[in-house]
Write a protein that holds these residues in place. Structure first.
Motif, PDB file in Angstrom:
ATOM      1  N   CYS A  37       0.839  -1.210   0.000  1.00 17.57           N
ATOM      2  CA  CYS A  37       0.000   0.000   0.000  1.00 17.57           C
ATOM      3  C   CYS A  37       0.871   1.256   0.000  1.00 17.57           C
ATOM      4  CB  CYS A  37      -0.926  -0.028   1.210  1.00 17.57           C
ATOM      5  SG  CYS A  37      -2.029   1.385   1.353  1.00 17.57           S
ATOM      6  N   ALA A  41       1.221   4.213  -2.931  1.00 18.62           N
ATOM      7  CA  ALA A  41       1.018   5.634  -2.629  1.00 18.62           C
ATOM      8  C   ALA A  41       2.242   6.452  -3.020  1.00 18.62           C
ATOM      9  CB  ALA A  41       0.699   5.816  -1.143  1.00 18.62           C
ATOM     10  N   MET A  44       2.446   6.847  -6.754  1.00 15.17           N
ATOM     11  CA  MET A  44       1.517   7.868  -7.236  1.00 15.17           C
ATOM     12  C   MET A  44       2.084   9.272  -7.034  1.00 15.17           C
ATOM     13  SD  MET A  44      -1.031   6.517  -8.752  1.00 15.17           S
ATOM     14  CE  MET A  44       0.189   5.394  -9.381  1.00 15.17           C
ATOM     15  N   LEU A  55      -1.835  14.095  -2.253  1.00  8.74           N
ATOM     16  CA  LEU A  55      -1.179  12.884  -1.762  1.00  8.74           C
ATOM     17  C   LEU A  55      -0.352  13.158  -0.511  1.00  8.74           C
ATOM     18  CD1 LEU A  55      -0.231  11.314  -5.193  1.00  8.74           C
ATOM     19  CD2 LEU A  55      -1.901  10.426  -3.555  1.00  8.74           C
ATOM     20  N   VAL A  58      -2.815  13.148   2.174  1.00  9.52           N
ATOM     21  CA  VAL A  58      -3.187  11.757   2.468  1.00  9.52           C
ATOM     22  C   VAL A  58      -2.118  11.097   3.338  1.00  9.52           C
ATOM     23  CG1 VAL A  58      -3.577   9.460   1.443  1.00  9.52           C
ATOM     24  CG2 VAL A  58      -4.639  11.494   0.425  1.00  9.52           C
ATOM     25  N   GLY A  59      -0.854  11.370   3.043  1.00  9.65           N
ATOM     26  CA  GLY A  59       0.232  10.827   3.869  1.00  9.65           C
ATOM     27  C   GLY A  59       0.150  11.320   5.303  1.00  9.65           C
ATOM     28  N   VAL A 110      -5.817   5.438   3.400  1.00 11.79           N
ATOM     29  CA  VAL A 110      -5.217   5.683   2.086  1.00 11.79           C
ATOM     30  C   VAL A 110      -6.196   5.289   0.973  1.00 11.79           C
ATOM     31  CG1 VAL A 110      -3.325   5.034   0.526  1.00 11.79           C
ATOM     32  CG2 VAL A 110      -2.855   5.487   2.954  1.00 11.79           C
ATOM     33  N   PHE A 114      -8.017   7.807  -1.717  1.00 14.19           N
ATOM     34  CA  PHE A 114      -7.871   7.639  -3.160  1.00 14.19           C
ATOM     35  C   PHE A 114      -9.246   7.528  -3.815  1.00 14.19           C
ATOM     36  CE2 PHE A 114      -3.444   6.481  -4.667  1.00 14.19           C
ATOM     37  CZ  PHE A 114      -2.792   7.045  -3.580  1.00 14.19           C
ATOM     38  N   LEU A 120      -7.689   9.659  -8.736  1.00 16.41           N
ATOM     39  CA  LEU A 120      -7.000   8.538  -8.082  1.00 16.41           C
ATOM     40  C   LEU A 120      -7.920   7.350  -7.834  1.00 16.41           C
ATOM     41  CD1 LEU A 120      -5.063  10.659  -5.422  1.00 16.41           C
ATOM     42  CD2 LEU A 120      -4.118   9.646  -7.512  1.00 16.41           C
ATOM     43  N   GLY A 124      -7.701   3.548  -6.097  1.00 13.23           N
ATOM     44  CA  GLY A 124      -8.358   3.373  -4.804  1.00 13.23           C
ATOM     45  C   GLY A 124      -9.070   2.040  -4.666  1.00 13.23           C
ATOM     46  N   LEU A 127      -6.550  -0.643  -3.862  1.00 16.84           N
ATOM     47  CA  LEU A 127      -6.032  -0.374  -2.519  1.00 16.84           C
ATOM     48  C   LEU A 127      -7.050  -0.767  -1.448  1.00 16.84           C
ATOM     49  CD1 LEU A 127      -4.138   3.031  -2.840  1.00 16.84           C
ATOM     50  CD2 LEU A 127      -3.164   0.760  -2.459  1.00 16.84           C
TER      51      LEU A 127
END
Length: 189
Positions: A37, A41, A44, A55, A58-59, A110, A114, A120, A124, A127
């Protein structure tokens, strides 16, 4: 609820005599799913420069999911299935609280983030499936109850919902500011 959780555990966990190839798959997912995963990420970030700001958010959200999950698990201190001798553990794991699953919390965060982003979304879906499969692998390996995984999904949904709300509010505030700026530029002096 507890009876349902136990019934699901007995149905999904490996038990005393697991099927060898299924155990290999479960252990691989339980230990490696989160790394895959993370790799997706990060890929991407490199492949989608137009989505880098999102992103990065998201992190940060995944990091928050990890911290919150650990804090909640510490506070609730729900014993893991193997510590209660309900099922054997087929991977090495610390004897700490299991609810919610941090793996599930982070991976579902995550995946849902997505899925919430049109550009994204195609990534997603796999994922999300990977997060669900990793959750199954951790239940099969005896280190989580099924409700631990479900709680991770709920925490992830709340966090991604909060991110979406924050984005909506930011866009709305920016639109209002732009409207005010345009209106004041057209007023006669």
């Amino acid at each position: 609820m507890h009876a349902l959780n136990l019934a699901l555990l007995q149905w999904l966990a490996a038990g005393a005599q697991p099927t060898p190839w299924v155990l290999v798959c479960a252990r691989t997912l339980a230990l490696g799913g989160s790394w895959l995963c993370a790799a997706v990420a990060l890929a991407m970030l490199w492949r989608r420069p137009d989505e880098r700001a999102y992103l990065a958010a998201v992190g940060l959200l995944a990091g928050l999911a990890s911290m919150l999950s650990h804090a909640i698990a510490l506070r609730l201190n729900v014993p893991r299935p193997f510590t209660q001798e309900l099922v054997p553990a087929y991977i090495t794991h610390a004897v700490n609280g299991s609810l919610p699953s941090t793996h599930a919390s982070v991976m579902f965060t995550v995946a849902l983030a997505f899925l919430a982003r049109a550009g994204l979304r195609a990534i997603g879906v796999p994922l999300f499936l990977l997060a669900a499969a990793t959750g199954w692998g951790r239940v099969y390996a005896g280190v989580h109850f099924p409700f631990d995984i479900a709680a991770g999904l709920l925490l992830a949904a709340a966090l991604v919902g909060a991110l979406g709300t924050a984005q909506w509010l930011a866009h709305r505030a920016a639109a209002r500011a732009a409207t005010r700026a345009t209106a004041s530029a057209w007023r006669p002096s």
